[in-house]
Scaffold this motif. Structure first.
Motif, short mmCIF file in Angstrom:
data_model
loop_
_atom_site.label_atom_id
_atom_site.label_comp_id
_atom_site.label_asym_id
_atom_site.label_seq_id
_atom_site.Cartn_x
_atom_site.Cartn_y
_atom_site.Cartn_z
N ILE A 19 0.78 -1.22 -0.17
CA ILE A 19 -0.01 0.20 -0.20
C ILE A 19 0.67 1.31 -0.01
O ILE A 19 0.67 2.15 -0.81
CB ILE A 19 -1.15 0.21 1.35
CG1 ILE A 19 -2.05 -1.07 1.10
CG2 ILE A 19 -1.62 1.26 1.35
CD1 ILE A 19 -2.98 -1.41 2.26
N VAL A 46 -5.95 4.71 5.74
CA VAL A 46 -4.94 5.10 4.95
C VAL A 46 -5.43 6.82 4.36
O VAL A 46 -6.46 6.98 4.37
CB VAL A 46 -4.75 4.20 3.59
CG1 VAL A 46 -5.95 4.09 2.85
CG2 VAL A 46 -3.49 4.63 2.72
N VAL A 63 -6.94 0.54 -3.13
CA VAL A 63 -6.33 -0.25 -2.04
C VAL A 63 -6.24 -1.79 -2.39
O VAL A 63 -5.23 -2.65 -2.28
CB VAL A 63 -6.87 0.03 -0.60
CG1 VAL A 63 -6.26 -0.84 0.48
CG2 VAL A 63 -6.90 1.48 -0.36
N CYS A 83 -10.39 5.31 3.92
CA CYS A 83 -9.50 5.71 3.05
C CYS A 83 -9.68 7.23 2.66
O CYS A 83 -11.09 7.72 2.49
CB CYS A 83 -9.60 5.53 1.54
SG CYS A 83 -9.47 3.45 1.47
#
Length: 89
Positions: A19, A46, A63, A83
């Motif tokens: 990632i 993230v 992702v 996200c």
């Protein structure tokens, strides 16, 4: 082809590395869910500039693309995924 070092990584570590590499993250947390020692269920948080102007579904697809190899093997589920773009933090 994976190296010997790759084979020694946990699924969580492997997912984290991929990632980071693919999504130019500014913040990342990948952890085993429910203290799963095998990392077969994970949680991902993230932040990436690549998410600016991108829908929530597309962000998750990005992702999943980064960790596809792990999802096809040792990781069975992503129990939670957040996200965000830097402007949303």
């Amino acid at each position: 082809m994976s190296s010997q070092a790759d084979d020694q990584q946990t699924p969580v570590e492997s997912a984290r590395i991929k990632i980071e590499k693919d999504l130019q993250v500014t913040s990342l947390d990948v952890s085993a869910t429910f203290d799963d020692p095998n990392g077969s269920h994970i949680t991902i948080k993230v932040v990436s500039p690549l998410f600016e102007g991108v829908s929530r579904v597309k962000r998750q697809q990005m992702v999943y693309k980064a960790i596809w190899e792990e999802m096809s093997g040792p990781i069975h589920a992503v129990d939670s995924m957040v996200c965000k773009a830097p402007s949303e933090v």
